[in-house]
Design a protein around this motif. Structure first.
Motif, PDB file in Angstrom:
ATOM      1  N   PHE A  13      22.889 131.862 -10.411  1.00 22.59           N
ATOM      2  CA  PHE A  13      23.550 130.850  -9.581  1.00 22.59           C
ATOM      3  C   PHE A  13      22.556 130.187  -8.637  1.00 22.59           C
ATOM      4  CE2 PHE A  13      25.434 129.583  -5.588  1.00 22.59           C
ATOM      5  CZ  PHE A  13      26.413 128.710  -6.017  1.00 22.59           C
ATOM      6  N   PHE A  14      21.761 131.009  -7.934  1.00 23.74           N
ATOM      7  CA  PHE A  14      20.811 130.452  -6.976  1.00 23.74           C
ATOM      8  C   PHE A  14      19.770 129.592  -7.673  1.00 23.74           C
ATOM      9  CE2 PHE A  14      22.790 133.284  -4.158  1.00 23.74           C
ATOM     10  CZ  PHE A  14      22.422 132.949  -2.868  1.00 23.74           C
ATOM     11  N   ALA A  15      19.305 130.024  -8.822  1.00 24.62           N
ATOM     12  CA  ALA A  15      18.322 129.245  -9.572  1.00 24.62           C
ATOM     13  C   ALA A  15      18.923 127.929 -10.027  1.00 24.62           C
ATOM     14  CB  ALA A  15      17.836 130.049 -10.783  1.00 24.62           C
ATOM     15  N   GLY A  16      20.171 127.976 -10.484  1.00 25.00           N
ATOM     16  CA  GLY A  16      20.838 126.758 -10.926  1.00 25.00           C
ATOM     17  C   GLY A  16      21.038 125.785  -9.798  1.00 25.00           C
ATOM     18  N   PHE A  17      21.377 126.314  -8.615  1.00 19.54           N
ATOM     19  CA  PHE A  17      21.577 125.439  -7.459  1.00 19.54           C
ATOM     20  C   PHE A  17      20.286 124.744  -7.061  1.00 19.54           C
ATOM     21  CE2 PHE A  17      21.664 124.398  -3.003  1.00 19.54           C
ATOM     22  CZ  PHE A  17      22.901 123.798  -2.854  1.00 19.54           C
ATOM     23  N   SER A  18      19.198 125.503  -7.032  1.00 18.61           N
ATOM     24  CA  SER A  18      17.937 124.942  -6.566  1.00 18.61           C
ATOM     25  C   SER A  18      17.330 123.989  -7.574  1.00 18.61           C
ATOM     26  CB  SER A  18      16.951 126.078  -6.266  1.00 18.61           C
ATOM     27  OG  SER A  18      16.691 126.820  -7.442  1.00 18.61           O
ATOM     28  N   GLN A  19      17.592 124.197  -8.870  1.00 16.38           N
ATOM     29  CA  GLN A  19      16.958 123.367  -9.876  1.00 16.38           C
ATOM     30  C   GLN A  19      17.805 122.161 -10.268  1.00 16.38           C
ATOM     31  OE1 GLN A  19      15.975 125.890 -13.172  1.00 16.38           O
ATOM     32  NE2 GLN A  19      14.760 127.287 -11.919  1.00 16.38           N
ATOM     33  N   GLU A  20      19.124 122.347 -10.360  1.00 16.65           N
ATOM     34  CA  GLU A  20      19.969 121.283 -10.872  1.00 16.65           C
ATOM     35  C   GLU A  20      20.794 120.594  -9.781  1.00 16.65           C
ATOM     36  OE1 GLU A  20      22.365 122.860 -13.955  1.00 16.65           O
ATOM     37  OE2 GLU A  20      20.688 123.642 -15.107  1.00 16.65           O
ATOM     38  N   LYS A  21      21.296 121.352  -8.824  1.00 13.89           N
ATOM     39  CA  LYS A  21      22.166 120.792  -7.811  1.00 13.89           C
ATOM     40  C   LYS A  21      21.397 120.644  -6.513  1.00 13.89           C
ATOM     41  CE  LYS A  21      26.165 122.814 -10.104  1.00 13.89           C
ATOM     42  NZ  LYS A  21      27.276 123.785 -10.035  1.00 13.89           N
ATOM     43  N   GLN A  22      20.442 119.743  -6.523  1.00 14.96           N
ATOM     44  CA  GLN A  22      19.550 119.572  -5.390  1.00 14.96           C
ATOM     45  C   GLN A  22      20.206 118.812  -4.250  1.00 14.96           C
ATOM     46  OE1 GLN A  22      15.652 119.668  -5.619  1.00 14.96           O
ATOM     47  NE2 GLN A  22      15.856 121.176  -7.207  1.00 14.96           N
ATOM     48  N   ILE A  23      21.336 118.172  -4.475  1.00 10.15           N
ATOM     49  CA  ILE A  23      21.986 117.389  -3.436  1.00 10.15           C
ATOM     50  C   ILE A  23      23.497 117.460  -3.619  1.00 10.15           C
ATOM     51  CG2 ILE A  23      21.952 115.200  -4.711  1.00 10.15           C
ATOM     52  CD1 ILE A  23      21.159 113.879  -1.992  1.00 10.15           C
ATOM     53  N   GLY A  24      24.199 117.453  -2.520  1.00 10.33           N
ATOM     54  CA  GLY A  24      25.653 117.546  -2.585  1.00 10.33           C
ATOM     55  C   GLY A  24      26.309 116.764  -1.460  1.00 10.33           C
ATOM     56  N   GLU A  25      27.617 116.618  -1.560  1.00  6.57           N
ATOM     57  CA  GLU A  25      28.383 115.882  -0.558  1.00  6.57           C
ATOM     58  C   GLU A  25      29.696 116.616  -0.298  1.00  6.57           C
ATOM     59  OE1 GLU A  25      29.192 111.224   0.060  1.00  6.57           O
ATOM     60  OE2 GLU A  25      30.281 112.089  -1.638  1.00  6.57           O
ATOM     61  N   VAL A  26      30.065 116.727   0.976  1.00 11.81           N
ATOM     62  CA  VAL A  26      31.309 117.379   1.359  1.00 11.81           C
ATOM     63  C   VAL A  26      32.142 116.400   2.179  1.00 11.81           C
ATOM     64  CG1 VAL A  26      32.376 119.389   2.431  1.00 11.81           C
ATOM     65  CG2 VAL A  26      30.071 119.569   1.487  1.00 11.81           C
ATOM     66  N   LEU A  27      33.405 116.264   1.809  1.00 12.18           N
ATOM     67  CA  LEU A  27      34.348 115.456   2.573  1.00 12.18           C
ATOM     68  C   LEU A  27      35.126 116.383   3.488  1.00 12.18           C
ATOM     69  CD1 LEU A  27      35.932 112.807   3.130  1.00 12.18           C
ATOM     70  CD2 LEU A  27      37.447 113.464   1.254  1.00 12.18           C
ATOM     71  N   TYR A  28      35.092 116.107   4.790  1.00 10.25           N
ATOM     72  CA  TYR A  28      35.795 116.918   5.779  1.00 10.25           C
ATOM     73  C   TYR A  28      36.936 116.126   6.408  1.00 10.25           C
ATOM     74  CZ  TYR A  28      31.768 120.130   5.791  1.00 10.25           C
ATOM     75  OH  TYR A  28      30.775 121.004   5.440  1.00 10.25           O
ATOM     76  N   GLU A  29      37.972 116.857   6.784  1.00  7.71           N
ATOM     77  CA  GLU A  29      39.066 116.271   7.560  1.00  7.71           C
ATOM     78  C   GLU A  29      39.033 116.881   8.949  1.00  7.71           C
ATOM     79  OE1 GLU A  29      43.204 115.250   5.989  1.00  7.71           O
ATOM     80  OE2 GLU A  29      43.578 117.087   7.165  1.00  7.71           O
ATOM     81  N   VAL A  30      39.090 116.021   9.967  1.00  6.57           N
ATOM     82  CA  VAL A  30      39.025 116.467  11.355  1.00  6.57           C
ATOM     83  C   VAL A  30      40.383 116.263  12.010  1.00  6.57           C
ATOM     84  CG1 VAL A  30      37.907 116.098  13.586  1.00  6.57           C
ATOM     85  CG2 VAL A  30      36.573 115.914  11.480  1.00  6.57           C
TER      86      VAL A  30
END
Length: 225
Positions: A13-30
């Motif tokens: 999982f950690f290897a996959g995150f660092s190699q393939e999922k280098q960027i992400g976006e989170v939508l938050y509700e406040v």
């Protein structure tokens, strides 16, 4: 043998995150939540009643966090002027509608940008003093652990997304923060996108540098009465 396979799964999982999922976006509700101690304090009953009314009439506001392995940027999701309600909305104001938060763990810097008194400021701040607990729950399918930093103040972070970021100033934990509560302000992740092909992280331009302590003092001295 089971421990060996568990290790392999975690490593994958950690290897996959660092190699393939280098960027992400989170939508938050406040959202503004009614704190339990609204009847306490040194303010007058009239002031407390006005605050309670503003809390009751506040509406949810949306913010977004963009992150990669080293950086994050958090800000309100801009809307067209015609879509903005002119009435006071504490969720928007206290959520940081005028601020753009930026963190770079590699460079060891974190600040938020804000325009005050006609000048652009970059306000550098310190992390909260968290206390990690074993309490856990699931948010958006991710296993999260609770960290506290005072009475009624907490953050839920997930080691399953191994970055030190979160909404606004809620960062520095061993995993992405998906929920936080501070002074009646509840921030909850509603959607996570880890598709790096459609996400870009822009580094905000650094303005006039100042510590948060000095910035609060500056705003207090220049407040309109």
């Amino acid at each position: 043998m089971k421990q060996f396979y568990s290790f392999i799964l975690i490593f994958t999982f950690f290897a996959g995150f660092s190699q393939e999922k280098q960027i992400g976006e989170v939508l938050y509700e406040v959202n503004m939540m009614m704190p339990e101690d609204t009847n306490q304090g040194t303010s007058s009953a009239e002031t407390r009643n006005k605050v309670r009314m503003l809390m009751k009439t506040s509406r949810p506001e949306r913010f977004k966090l963009i992150f990669n392995e080293n950086e994050s940027r958090y800000e309100i999701i801009k809307r067209m002027n015609s879509d903005i309600d002119p009435t006071i909305n504490l969720s928007r104001i206290l959520g940081g509608e005028t601020k753009v938060f930026y963190q770079n763990v590699k460079a060891d810097i974190q600040y938020y940008n804000e325009n005050f008194s006609g000048e652009d400021w970059s306000v550098f701040y310190e992390n909260y003093n968290y206390k990690l607990t074993k309490e856990k729950k699931t948010v958006l399918g991710f296993l999260c652990y609770k960290a506290t930093f005072g009475k009624g103040r907490y953050a839920w972070y997930t080691p399953e997304i191994p970055v030190n970021f979160g909404p606004g100033k809620y960062n520095g934990l061993p995993g992405l923060v998906l929920e936080a509560m501070h002074k009646g302000l509840l921030i909850t992740a509603k959607k996570i996108n880890l598709d790096s092909n459609n996400i870009q992280l822009e580094v905000p331009i650094v303005g006039k540098k100042i510590s948060e302590e000095d910035y609060i003092d500056l705003k207090s001295k220049n407040a309109d009465f």
